[in-house]
Design a protein around this motif. Structure first.
Motif, PDB file in Angstrom:
ATOM      1  N   MET A 108       0.832  -1.202   0.000  1.00 16.49           N
ATOM      2  CA  MET A 108       0.000   0.000   0.000  1.00 16.49           C
ATOM      3  C   MET A 108       0.862   1.246   0.000  1.00 16.49           C
ATOM      4  SD  MET A 108      -3.185  -0.844   2.550  1.00 16.49           S
ATOM      5  CE  MET A 108      -4.170   0.565   2.026  1.00 16.49           C
ATOM      6  N   TYR A 109       0.373   2.263  -0.702  1.00 13.14           N
ATOM      7  CA  TYR A 109       1.066   3.542  -0.780  1.00 13.14           C
ATOM      8  C   TYR A 109       0.057   4.657  -0.552  1.00 13.14           C
ATOM      9  CZ  TYR A 109       4.693   0.628  -2.673  1.00 13.14           C
ATOM     10  OH  TYR A 109       5.620  -0.366  -2.821  1.00 13.14           O
ATOM     11  N   CYS A 110       0.532   5.756   0.020  1.00 14.56           N
ATOM     12  CA  CYS A 110      -0.335   6.885   0.351  1.00 14.56           C
ATOM     13  C   CYS A 110      -0.208   7.999  -0.676  1.00 14.56           C
ATOM     14  CB  CYS A 110       0.042   7.452   1.712  1.00 14.56           C
ATOM     15  SG  CYS A 110       0.024   6.240   3.022  1.00 14.56           S
ATOM     16  N   ASP A 111      -1.354   8.564  -0.985  1.00  9.26           N
ATOM     17  CA  ASP A 111      -1.436   9.718  -1.882  1.00  9.26           C
ATOM     18  C   ASP A 111      -2.394  10.706  -1.218  1.00  9.26           C
ATOM     19  OD1 ASP A 111      -1.292  11.359  -4.129  1.00  9.26           O
ATOM     20  OD2 ASP A 111      -2.797  10.227  -5.239  1.00  9.26           O
ATOM     21  N   GLU A 112      -1.979  11.205  -0.039  1.00 10.25           N
ATOM     22  CA  GLU A 112      -2.878  12.028   0.769  1.00 10.25           C
ATOM     23  C   GLU A 112      -3.355  13.288   0.062  1.00 10.25           C
ATOM     24  OE1 GLU A 112      -2.166  11.786   5.303  1.00 10.25           O
ATOM     25  OE2 GLU A 112      -0.170  11.539   4.413  1.00 10.25           O
ATOM     26  N   LYS A 113      -2.526  13.841  -0.814  1.00  8.04           N
ATOM     27  CA  LYS A 113      -2.943  15.039  -1.556  1.00  8.04           C
ATOM     28  C   LYS A 113      -3.642  14.675  -2.863  1.00  8.04           C
ATOM     29  CE  LYS A 113       0.788  17.805   0.342  1.00  8.04           C
ATOM     30  NZ  LYS A 113       2.120  18.320   0.073  1.00  8.04           N
ATOM     31  N   ARG A 114      -3.735  13.378  -3.128  1.00  8.86           N
ATOM     32  CA  ARG A 114      -4.421  12.840  -4.315  1.00  8.86           C
ATOM     33  C   ARG A 114      -3.785  13.310  -5.631  1.00  8.86           C
ATOM     34  NH1 ARG A 114      -7.998  14.154  -0.400  1.00  8.86           N
ATOM     35  NH2 ARG A 114      -9.270  12.464   0.434  1.00  8.86           N
ATOM     36  N   GLU A 115      -2.486  13.574  -5.602  1.00  2.83           N
ATOM     37  CA  GLU A 115      -1.801  14.040  -6.814  1.00  2.83           C
ATOM     38  C   GLU A 115      -1.628  12.911  -7.824  1.00  2.83           C
ATOM     39  OE1 GLU A 115       1.646  15.706  -4.977  1.00  2.83           O
ATOM     40  OE2 GLU A 115       0.627  17.601  -4.553  1.00  2.83           O
ATOM     41  N   TRP A 116      -1.269  11.719  -7.351  1.00  3.86           N
ATOM     42  CA  TRP A 116      -1.153  10.563  -8.266  1.00  3.86           C
ATOM     43  C   TRP A 116      -2.516  10.296  -8.901  1.00  3.86           C
ATOM     44  CZ3 TRP A 116      -3.371   5.943  -9.269  1.00  3.86           C
ATOM     45  CH2 TRP A 116      -2.661   5.053 -10.072  1.00  3.86           C
ATOM     46  N   MET A 117      -3.551  10.309  -8.077  1.00  2.98           N
ATOM     47  CA  MET A 117      -4.905  10.025  -8.578  1.00  2.98           C
ATOM     48  C   MET A 117      -5.363  11.069  -9.591  1.00  2.98           C
ATOM     49  SD  MET A 117      -6.781   8.719  -5.131  1.00  2.98           S
ATOM     50  CE  MET A 117      -5.732   8.114  -3.821  1.00  2.98           C
ATOM     51  N   ARG A 118      -5.005  12.319  -9.331  1.00  2.00           N
ATOM     52  CA  ARG A 118      -5.371  13.386 -10.267  1.00  2.00           C
ATOM     53  C   ARG A 118      -4.641  13.191 -11.590  1.00  2.00           C
ATOM     54  NH1 ARG A 118      -4.650  17.029  -6.676  1.00  2.00           N
ATOM     55  NH2 ARG A 118      -6.724  16.915  -5.817  1.00  2.00           N
ATOM     56  N   GLU A 119      -3.349  12.875 -11.529  1.00  2.00           N
ATOM     57  CA  GLU A 119      -2.537  12.675 -12.731  1.00  2.00           C
ATOM     58  C   GLU A 119      -3.056  11.497 -13.554  1.00  2.00           C
ATOM     59  OE1 GLU A 119       0.361  13.700 -15.390  1.00  2.00           O
ATOM     60  OE2 GLU A 119       0.002  14.770 -13.517  1.00  2.00           O
ATOM     61  N   TYR A 120      -3.495  10.457 -12.866  1.00  5.59           N
ATOM     62  CA  TYR A 120      -4.013   9.271 -13.549  1.00  5.59           C
ATOM     63  C   TYR A 120      -5.523   9.340 -13.778  1.00  5.59           C
ATOM     64  CZ  TYR A 120       0.148   6.456 -14.052  1.00  5.59           C
ATOM     65  OH  TYR A 120       1.363   5.972 -14.478  1.00  5.59           O
ATOM     66  N   THR A 121      -6.127  10.456 -13.460  1.00  7.92           N
ATOM     67  CA  THR A 121      -7.564  10.710 -13.632  1.00  7.92           C
ATOM     68  C   THR A 121      -8.429   9.576 -13.083  1.00  7.92           C
ATOM     69  OG1 THR A 121      -7.669   9.854 -15.917  1.00  7.92           O
ATOM     70  CG2 THR A 121      -7.185  12.206 -15.649  1.00  7.92           C
ATOM     71  N   VAL A 122      -8.117   9.153 -11.856  1.00 10.99           N
ATOM     72  CA  VAL A 122      -8.911   8.090 -11.237  1.00 10.99           C
ATOM     73  C   VAL A 122      -9.614   8.563  -9.961  1.00 10.99           C
ATOM     74  CG1 VAL A 122      -7.640   6.153 -12.227  1.00 10.99           C
ATOM     75  CG2 VAL A 122      -6.857   7.158 -10.078  1.00 10.99           C
ATOM     76  N   LEU A 123      -9.968   9.826  -9.923  1.00 18.78           N
ATOM     77  CA  LEU A 123     -10.731  10.311  -8.777  1.00 18.78           C
ATOM     78  C   LEU A 123     -12.193   9.885  -8.886  1.00 18.78           C
ATOM     79  CD1 LEU A 123      -9.248  13.881  -8.282  1.00 18.78           C
ATOM     80  CD2 LEU A 123      -9.076  11.942  -6.723  1.00 18.78           C
ATOM     81  N   GLY A 124     -12.651   9.576 -10.074  1.00 16.30           N
ATOM     82  CA  GLY A 124     -14.053   9.221 -10.292  1.00 16.30           C
ATOM     83  C   GLY A 124     -14.708  10.273 -11.157  1.00 16.30           C
TER      84      GLY A 124
END
Length: 163
Positions: A108-124
């Motif tokens: 498991m890895y943390c992306d508390e600022k959701r930057e990885w998720m934003r870059e990969y467009t997987v926020l929903g």
């Protein structure tokens, strides 16, 4: 903002900022090269190696936690060894969850600022949701948005079946 889709290039820089839940430190270039198969220059990485990423931007997501319990016990080791989980919880929160549930086979890895998720467009799309993607050879091979919590193990199995 571009939206990632199947066969899109998979950026590697966002992996460098993910936080290792054991050390509490960002992965950096060296850590990212151990996680992302096509960055691994050692002979351990073979062509066709893939990485399954299960992500959820919601803090303490009950859906992700339920899915992780199912994934940890129902997926074969060769798939679990190629799977990482990225969420917005703190390293301590993730360690407590894994320990409390006796899960010792998931990275498991943390992306508390959701930057990885934003870059990969997987926020929903309309709401934050759990997503699953398979990355290989520098590209997004499979992408499933809004993964159903009960079907998560099957979604992962089906995604890697033909790789």
């Amino acid at each position: 903002r571009r939206v990632l889709f199947r066969s899109a290039p998979a950026p590697t820089e966002p992996f460098e900022d993910l936080i290792n839940i054991v050390t509490g430190n960002a992965l950096g270039k060296n850590g990212a090269s151990r996680v992302v198969p096509w960055l691994n220059t050692k002979s351990t990485s073979k062509p066709g190696e893939f990485l399954v990423v299960l992500s959820d931007p919601r803090e303490k997501s009950s859906e992700l936690r339920t899915a992780l319990k199912n994934v940890a016990k129902s997926l074969p080791a060769d798939v679990v060894n190629r799977l990482i989980v990225i969420n917005a919880d703190s390293p301590g929160e993730n360690r407590r969850f894994l320990k409390k549930n006796g899960i010792d086979n998931l990275a498991m890895y943390c992306d508390e600022k959701r930057e990885w998720m934003r870059e990969y467009t997987v926020l929903g799309e309309k709401r934050w949701a759990m997503c699953m993607m398979v990355l290989a050879d520098g590209r997004v091979q499979k992408l499933v948005r809004e993964v159903d919590v009960e079907l998560a193990p099957m979604v992962v199995k089906n995604a890697v079946k033909n790789l």
